[in-house]
Design an enzyme around this catalytic site. Structure first.
Site, short mmCIF file in Angstrom:
data_model
loop_
_atom_site.label_atom_id
_atom_site.label_comp_id
_atom_site.label_asym_id
_atom_site.label_seq_id
_atom_site.Cartn_x
_atom_site.Cartn_y
_atom_site.Cartn_z
N HIS A 1 0.80 -1.22 0.00
CA HIS A 1 0.00 0.00 0.00
C HIS A 1 0.84 1.27 0.00
CE1 HIS A 1 -3.41 -2.43 2.21
NE2 HIS A 1 -3.27 -2.77 0.95
C1 LIG Z 1 -0.01 -7.47 -4.72
C2 LIG Z 1 -0.91 -6.35 -4.28
C3 LIG Z 1 -1.98 -6.65 -3.43
C4 LIG Z 1 -2.83 -5.63 -3.02
N1 LIG Z 1 -3.96 -5.95 -2.31
C5 LIG Z 1 -4.88 -5.00 -2.07
C6 LIG Z 1 -6.15 -5.34 -1.52
O1 LIG Z 1 -6.47 -6.51 -1.31
N2 LIG Z 1 -7.03 -4.33 -1.26
C7 LIG Z 1 -6.72 -3.03 -1.50
O2 LIG Z 1 -7.54 -2.17 -1.20
N3 LIG Z 1 -5.53 -2.68 -2.04
C8 LIG Z 1 -4.62 -3.64 -2.36
N4 LIG Z 1 -3.46 -3.29 -2.96
C9 LIG Z 1 -3.17 -1.86 -3.17
C10 LIG Z 1 -3.96 -1.20 -4.29
O3 LIG Z 1 -4.14 -2.09 -5.36
C11 LIG Z 1 -3.20 0.07 -4.73
O4 LIG Z 1 -3.14 0.96 -3.63
C12 LIG Z 1 -3.87 0.80 -5.89
O5 LIG Z 1 -4.09 -0.08 -6.97
C13 LIG Z 1 -2.98 1.96 -6.34
O6 LIG Z 1 -3.61 2.63 -7.41
P1 LIG Z 1 -2.83 3.74 -8.25
O7 LIG Z 1 -3.81 4.22 -9.26
O8 LIG Z 1 -2.21 4.71 -7.34
O9 LIG Z 1 -1.62 2.95 -8.95
P2 LIG Z 1 -1.65 1.70 -9.94
O10 LIG Z 1 -2.95 0.98 -9.86
O11 LIG Z 1 -0.41 0.94 -9.69
O12 LIG Z 1 -1.63 2.35 -11.39
C14 LIG Z 1 -0.52 3.01 -11.98
C15 LIG Z 1 -0.58 2.75 -13.47
O13 LIG Z 1 0.30 3.63 -14.14
C16 LIG Z 1 1.03 2.91 -15.11
N5 LIG Z 1 2.29 3.61 -15.33
C17 LIG Z 1 3.31 3.76 -14.47
N6 LIG Z 1 4.31 4.43 -15.04
C18 LIG Z 1 3.92 4.74 -16.29
C19 LIG Z 1 4.52 5.45 -17.36
N7 LIG Z 1 5.74 5.96 -17.25
N8 LIG Z 1 3.82 5.58 -18.53
C20 LIG Z 1 2.57 5.04 -18.64
N9 LIG Z 1 1.96 4.37 -17.66
C21 LIG Z 1 2.62 4.22 -16.48
C22 LIG Z 1 1.21 1.55 -14.49
O14 LIG Z 1 1.56 0.57 -15.44
C23 LIG Z 1 -0.14 1.33 -13.84
O15 LIG Z 1 -1.08 0.77 -14.72
C24 LIG Z 1 -2.59 -4.29 -3.41
C25 LIG Z 1 -1.54 -4.00 -4.27
C26 LIG Z 1 -0.71 -5.02 -4.72
C27 LIG Z 1 0.42 -4.68 -5.67
#
Ligand SMILES: Cc1cc2nc3c(=O)[nH]c(=O)nc-3n(C[C@H](O)[C@H](O)[C@H](O)COP(=O)(O)OP(=O)(O)OC[C@H]3O[C@@H](n4cnc5c(N)ncnc54)[C@H](O)[C@@H]3O)c2cc1C
Ligand SMILES: *[C@@H]1O[C@H](CO)[C@@H](O)[C@H](O)[C@H]1NC(C)=O
Ligand SMILES: *[C@@H]1O[C@H](CO)[C@@H](O)[C@H](O)[C@H]1NC(C)=O
Length: 633
Positions: free
Chosen positions: A542
């Site tokens: 997280h």
């Molecule tokens: C293994 C795991 C288990 C988890 N379990 C849970 C759970 O059970 N419940 C829960 O609530 N949360 C869970 N989480 C946490 C939750 O999924 C994350 O907090 C949330 O998905 C983060 O969202 P975000 O939009 O900030 O980032 P992300 O969802 O990581 O999205 C970022 C996106 O940007 C893209 N990106 C990055 N750099 C670039 C670039 N330079 N150019 C183009 N695209 C790019 C990436 O490829 C990705 O698709 C878990 C996470 C993981 C990894």
């Protein structure tokens, strides 16, 4: 049974002799249902109103909401490709780490934590796929505590982000299909994000919830009126399949002519004209391209990559950027305030019956049951069968504001022979052999304690000015002693739960295991438990906080309460990075809420009001119950 199903069963049985689970599942799924839609657009326009960088938990929501207005042209750039149907099988969640859909990050070696991990490094998976980390995550749907958001609002300068203001944005996404909780005043149906409980339960999940009651924790909906409770978890799943944000928010929206989605398109840096962001440079089909934003660029690349892209573009701590020869455009504390939820070693117990889904999962009947009926143990949310929220003696809030969580799993790190924990956690061979090898494949369950409000803070920095170099990640786990003390208290409660009456009918017995390096402390003393926590320090995945939101006058903030990057026009950050202080629960639902609210901030509207203002979204039956129950507000 249909003839094709009989044929399939035959194919599957033949395959079982020589194949491991993954290809077998792939075979069955490919034959039995339509694949996920493909996203393979090849062309794009020179300019758009909005460019969204990253199609993860947040970016998918923003792209979908902004493109609801047909007069607005939106481009979504995602570094990864599209997911496959295999990623939708809930129990397989951990299998996709270290594959092409994962950025496969690692922290720098930790000074006072992670002693049992290879090179003291924590493995940090992040989704590199449309849907982002919502394709890799364990699907637990947890909103956190209202006091978390009230503290953002009143204690951290995030005016407008109190519970009262964010709650409607949780509801805006929600399609809750659980009849038990849908009508309790805190949930709605009809949104794009389906939430329900796994159809499969072993008797252990129920024992876990009952065990919580013996310690004084009531059962019930921890996303409702009181959070400090135990329950069978709610997940972002539908009919036994994962609901990523790509599925919930983009599968329909992708047909809109004003929304262009490019996958395998990696953003390298922002295009800045003075203090205005006017576009991005991205690599696509092997070449760099420039695309222009008429209104705004929205960074949704997640808590590691959003700060990375900002720093590569000259927005970050000036000394750090100068040391790498990057010209400074805005001196801001980008990458600071990194924090994460961590867990200590789980408390594992032997039992005298077989429920352990993990070691049993290469079982043809369970696969068939899943493929044709979407039922059975493969529907379990990454194997998590119970969730509980606890208070420790270090919790200085007398009301409902838990400071620890338990993830309950009906297996142990040795249940599947250790393959998963070695790959996913990077646990060292020496540690595994000493602690877990004696318990290989035994029937067991494990209680994993999670620290909900860590005090330790770390950072993300650039390793070099090369966008293809992974950034330096240092969460500085357990550098505040209070974090260890709180984890120790949570571990003691896990132990008490494991030996409580509801587990006695399974003859639950704690694993006899001595952690290497901890032998000098009396077993089960506080010092011993602290040593366990520093040896097996596990990320709960997280990470947040690296583009901190708050009062622009506060020098620790990167974005204002509208999520605009300070001192730069035409640029926002919308993802887990803006979270100033991590909520007391898993982060996916909060990130989706942030994205829902951000879309409205960008549009300059409020489409999800509570009943004291105009009601534009909340269904009237819920609105009525909200009016009556002032405690909600
Ligand atoms: C293994 C795991 C288990 C988890 N379990 C849970 C759970 O059970 N419940 C829960 O609530 N949360 C869970 N989480 C946490 C939750 O999924 C994350 O907090 C949330 O998905 C983060 O969202 P975000 O939009 O900030 O980032 P992300 O969802 O990581 O999205 C970022 C996106 O940007 C893209 N990106 C990055 N750099 C670039 C670039 N330079 N150019 C183009 N695209 C790019 C990436 O490829 C990705 O698709 C878990 C996470 C993981 C990894
Ligand atoms: C509780 O702890 C927080 C964070 O450590 C602190 O800011 C606050 O003042 C404390 N409150 C009380 C009542 O001790
Ligand atoms: C497991 O142990 C409990 C407690 O000793 C006992 O009551 C129960 O019958 C045992 N179950 C099996 C299947 O052995």
């Amino acid at each position: 049974m249909l003839l094709s199903q009989v044929a399939l069963k035959w194919v599957a049985l033949k395959a079982l002799t020589g194949l491991s689970l993954l290809p077998l599942m792939a075979l069955l799924i490919v034959y039995s249902e339509i694949e996920a839609p493909s996203f393979n657009r090849k062309n794009f326009d020179p300019e758009y109103d909005y460019i969204i960088v990253g199609g993860g938990s947040a970016g998918a929501v923003v792209a979908s909401r902004l493109s609801e207005d047909p007069t607005v042209k939106v481009l979504l750039l995602e570094a990864g490709g599209a997911q496959s149907a295999l990623h939708d099988v809930p129990l397989l969640a951990a299998e996709f780490q270290k594959t092409r859909v994962d950025w496969q990050y690692k922290t720098v070696p930790q000074d006072v934590a992670c002693f049992g991990l290879d090179n003291r490094q924590s493995q940090w998976p992040r989704g590199k796929v449309l849907g982002g980390s919502s394709v890799l995550n364990y699907m637990l749907y947890v909103r956190g505590n209202r006091k978390d958001y009230d503290f953002w609002d009143t204690g951290m300068g995030c005016v407008g982000w109190s519970w009262r203001e964010v709650f409607p944005y949780f509801l805006k996404s929600e399609n809750n299909r659980d009849p038990d909780i849908l009508r309790n005043g805190y949930h709605v149906s009809g949104g794009p994000l389906t939430i329900e409980r796994a159809p499969f339960r072993s008797p252990l999940g129920e024992a876990f919830v009952a065990a919580g009651e013996t310690l004084g924790y009531p059962r019930g909906d921890y996303n409702g009126h009181i959070q400090t409770r135990f329950d069978i978890p709610q997940g972002t799943v539908e009919d036994g399949k994962r609901v990523s944000t790509a599925k919930a928010f983009l599968y329909k929206a992708r047909k809109r002519p004003n929304l262009h989605i490019l996958t395998n398109a990696k953003v390298l840096k922002l295009v800045l004209e003075g203090k205005r962001c006017v576009g991005v440079v991205f690599r696509f089909r092997g070449f760099p391209h420039v695309v222009h934003a008429l209104q705004e660029v929205i960074l949704s690349a997640g808590a590691i990559n959003s700060p990375q892209i900002l720093m590569l573009s000259g927005i970050g701590p000036s000394q750090h950027l100068q040391s790498l020869g990057i010209p400074v455009v805005a001196d801001l504390p980008v990458g600071r305030n990194l924090h994460d939820h961590i867990g200590a070693a789980g408390l594992s117990f032997h039992i005298n019956q077989t429920f352990s889904v993990v070691r049993k999962r290469v079982d043809i009947d369970k696969v068939i049951q899943y493929v044709f009926k979407k039922r059975g143990p493969l529907t379990l949310l990454g194997g998590v069968e119970g969730v509980g929220f606890l208070k420790t003696k270090y919790n200085n809030d007398s009301g409902d504001w838990p400071d620890a969580e338990i993830h309950f799993v009906s297996s142990s790190p040795a249940g599947d022979g250790g393959a998963t924990i070695k790959k996913v956690m990077g646990i060292s061979d020496e540690f595994f052999d000493r602690v877990y090898r004696p318990h290989l494949h035994q029937d067991s369950f494990t209680l994993y304690p999670v620290l909900l409000r860590p005090q330790s803070r770390g950072y993300v920095k650039l390793f070099s000015p090369d966008p293809d170099d992974p950034p330096l990640i240092n969460p500085r786990y357990l550098t505040k002693n209070r974090d260890v003390l709180t984890l120790v208290e949570a571990m003691k409660q896990c132990f008490a739960i494991g030996i409580s009456e509801p587990f006695r009918k399974f003859n639950a017995q704690p694993f006899n295991m001595v952690f290497p390096g901890c032998e000098i402390y009396p077993v089960h003393s506080d010092e011993y438990l602290a040593c366990m926590a520093r040896t097996y320090t596990a990320t709960i995945y997280h990470p947040v906080g690296t583009c901190k939101m708050g009062d622009p006058a506060d020098p620790s903030t990167v974005v204002d309460t509208q999520l605009r990057v300070k001192g730069i026009s035409g640029l926002r950050v919308v993802d887990a990075s803006i979270i100033p202080k991590i909520p007391s629960g898993n982060t996916n639902a909060p990130v989706i809420m942030v994205a829902e609210r951000a879309a409205d901030l960008i549009k300059g509207i409020r489409s999800a009001h509570l009943p004291d203002g105009s009601i534009l979204y909340v269904p009237s039956d819920l609105a009525n119950s909200l009016f009556q129950d002032n405690s909600l507000l």
